[in-house]
Design an enzyme around this catalytic site. Structure first.
Site, short mmCIF file in Angstrom:
data_model
loop_
_atom_site.label_atom_id
_atom_site.label_comp_id
_atom_site.label_asym_id
_atom_site.label_seq_id
_atom_site.Cartn_x
_atom_site.Cartn_y
_atom_site.Cartn_z
N SER A 1 118.23 -34.84 181.87
CA SER A 1 119.25 -33.84 181.77
C SER A 1 119.26 -33.07 180.45
O SER A 1 119.89 -32.00 180.38
CB SER A 1 120.62 -34.50 181.96
OG SER A 1 120.91 -35.38 180.88
N SER B 1 116.92 -39.21 180.41
CA SER B 1 117.34 -37.83 180.13
C SER B 1 116.93 -37.26 178.78
O SER B 1 117.10 -36.07 178.53
CB SER B 1 118.85 -37.70 180.26
OG SER B 1 119.23 -37.59 181.61
N LYS C 1 123.11 -31.06 172.13
CA LYS C 1 123.33 -31.03 173.57
C LYS C 1 124.83 -30.82 173.81
O LYS C 1 125.66 -31.37 173.08
CB LYS C 1 122.88 -32.36 174.18
CG LYS C 1 122.95 -32.43 175.71
CD LYS C 1 122.41 -33.78 176.22
CE LYS C 1 122.38 -33.85 177.74
NZ LYS C 1 121.84 -35.15 178.22
#
Lengths: 95, 485
Positions: free
Chosen positions: B151, B175, B76
């Site tokens: 997210s 997330s 990420k």
């Protein structure tokens, strides 16, 4: 609680954000909605409850007070929008 | 080969069925082919990935047997990577090249995993749909009109579409788990403090935790074996021995007591999601578990308390973005205040600005008691709810999200978006481990099942998830990517 535009401008200033006149109404109404969600907390009596700041309630570890980082100033300053002679440059503050 | 789990790839690499260079090339080709549709990656590291794969093959030839040696992963774009841009999905950091690696990145590198690139995400991890990214939304591989969740939406979409074997994510209110549910993969949030936060760009420091997004619970265990552990660079990382999370995956579930939280099966839960979870619970009964209803009476206050604690911490953490030392700076500032304000207003997107303002308000003079302190008290009540439930049961199981993935643009009102995380947010406030695994399909879209464990009950949660995946094949289902033209 409902906020008015002048309060939103004050918060924006504290957060060093600029809210344009065109955005002010929408920002005010969105933040008012969020505060209404938050205010649901007030429905519970928590007078006798101790606040929980850390999910595991542990104390922060301490370490010996020793220098562990090397000086990487020049390398780190290559990331800056403006730097010169080892200093970060910003708009003039003093006349 | 690219559709296989990391565990399967690990054994294929060990047997010499394929080399890491061949495998890495196959993923890079797939990224080149599908990323324009999904927008899952912000940065692809073709050259360095092939070099790392080459090194992995050499190490293997020299006798290195690390389980994830040569297995390709994606990080990420919230994890700092030396020499590779780390944007956090924001214009503020669109040009930021970190001068060091996050501990998580270091550990995967030391384990020999190959970094394919950096995945898209909601800006500063603030969002539940991956629509707040400066780099554009990610699309769900099961239906590209729909969101992947957020997210960690880029990581979830990349794993689901076989653009990588596994990926890292972060979870502050859901997330990792919610995008895992929407994309039909496994997503695990460890206990607070289990994985180092060093080099992971801060959102809300008392809630943030890194974890794996993977094709199976077994893969999550393999990744946790690498990620978990004490790190002196993160003063909140916990000094507890790291278990071998793969060692207990096959433990029997005979006698396991599963708690079914009434509040997670109440109004608002979609009928098909509920049916899938009830069917999954029957599988657990067949494995020898017993079910018992439990109460989490303060769960309905978790979203309210979270939207004080998280924005308050975010407003402090994001004060560092001032246009002075790194990242974006506005053009032609007239004075210092103008530079701060325009840099921050132009560098941050609307959702980030909203949360900074809510947090600033909650911490401002005269409001601290009513908001921040009140939220911390609610946080204690939420933790107590879990403690009470865990006096009676070993694990709590329910849905990850009330429904399956929604369409892009469907939720424009922030409060509606915040309520997306109604089943996941309390877990972060309490610091507990939680996982989402695939448990069914509704109209061709994945349904996620959510499990919450006791403090540092990582091994047990992974064991419970793995046993379900031994009985079912929901985690093996794949989106029909590319067939829509």
């Amino acid at each position: 609680m409902a906020l008015d535009k002048s309060e939103v401008e004050k918060i924006a200033h504290l957060a060093r954000l600029h809210i344009s006149a065109a955005e002010a109404d929408e920002v005010t109404s969105r933040i008012t909605d969020i505060l209404a969600l938050i205010d649901q907390m007030q429905s519970v009596d928590t007078d006798a409850v101790e606040p929980l700041a850390h999910p595991l309630e542990v104390v922060q570890r301490l370490r010996a007070d020793e220098v562990t980082e090397e000086n990487r100033r020049d390398e780190l300053q290559t990331l800056a929008p403006e730097a010169q002679d080892g200093l970060y440059l910003v708009p003039q503050v003093l006349e | 080969m690219i559709e296989k789990t990391a565990a399967e790839l690990s054994s294929a690499l060990a047997k010499g069925d394929i080399s890491s260079v061949e495998l890495t090339r196959a993923y890079l080709e797939r990224i080149a082919r599908y990323n324009y549709q999904l927008n899952a990656f912000i940065t692809v590291c073709e050259e360095s990935a092939l070099k790392q794969a080459q090194t992995a093959d050499e190490k293997r030839a020299a006798g290195d047997r690390s389980p994830l040696l040569g297995v390709p992963l994606a990080h990420k774009d919230i994890f700092c990577t030396q020499g590779v841009t780390t944007t956090c999905g924001s214009r503020m950091l669109h040009n930021f090249v970190a001068p060091y690696n996050a501990t998580v990145v270091e550990k995967f590198s030391a384990a020999g995993a190959v970094m394919l690139g950096k995945t898209n995400m909601d800006e500063f991890a603030m969002g539940s749909s991956n629509e707040t990214s400066f780099f554009g939304p990610v699309r769900n591989p099961w239906d590209t009109k729909r969101v992947p969740g957020g997210s960690s939406g880029g990581s979830a979409a990349a794993v689901a579409a076989d653009l990588c074997a596994m990926a890292t994510g972060t979870d502050t209110g859901g997330s990792i788990r919610q995008p895992a549910a929407f994309c039909g993969i496994t997503g695990f949030k460890p206990s607070y403090g289990r994985v180092s936060r060093w080099g992971m760009i801060a959102f809300a420091s008392s809630l943030d935790q890194a974890g794996p997004l993977s094709k199976s619970a077994e893969d999550a265990a393999l990744m946790m074996n690498v990620m978990a552990g004490l790190d002196n660079k993160d003063s909140t990382s916990i000094d507890l021995p790291v278990e071998d999370y793969t060692a207990t995956l096959n433990d029997s579930l005979q006698g396991l007591k599963i708690g079914i939280p009434r509040q997670h099966f109440a109004a608002g839960l979609g009928a098909e999601v509920e049916q899938a979870i009830r069917d999954a619970l029957k599988e657990y009964e067949k494995l020898g578990a017993t079910l018992k209803e439990v109460d989490l009476p303060n769960n309905h206050l978790s979203v309210s308390a979270y939207y004080v604690v998280a924005p308050a911490e975010a407003s402090a953490n994001l004060s560092r973005y001032d246009g002075v030392r790194y990242g974006y700076r506005c053009e032609n500032p007239v004075d210092l205040e103008d530079m701060y304000k325009r840099t921050r207003s132009e560098g941050f997107g609307d959702e980030v600005k909203r949360r900074i303002m809510v947090g600033t308000y909650a911490l401002s003079a005269g409001y601290y008691e009513a908001y921040y302190r009140k939220a911390q008290k609610i946080r204690r009540l939420i933790k107590q709810d879990f403690n009470n439930a865990f006096d009676e049961v070993d694990v709590i199981i329910g849905p990850t999200s009330p429904h399956t993935a929604f369409e892009l643009g469907a939720k424009t009102d922030p409060v509606t978006m915040y309520l997306e995380d109604i089943y996941t947010i309390a877990v972060n406030l309490a610091g507990l481990p939680g996982i989402s695994i695939p448990a069914g399909l509704a109209q061709g879209l994945p349904i996620g099942m959510h499990m919450v464990g006791k403090d540092f009950g990582e091994a047990q949660i992974l064991n419970i998830a793995h046993q379900f995946q031994q009985q079912t094949d929901w985690h093996r289902r794949k989106p029909a990517l590319g067939q829509e033209g």
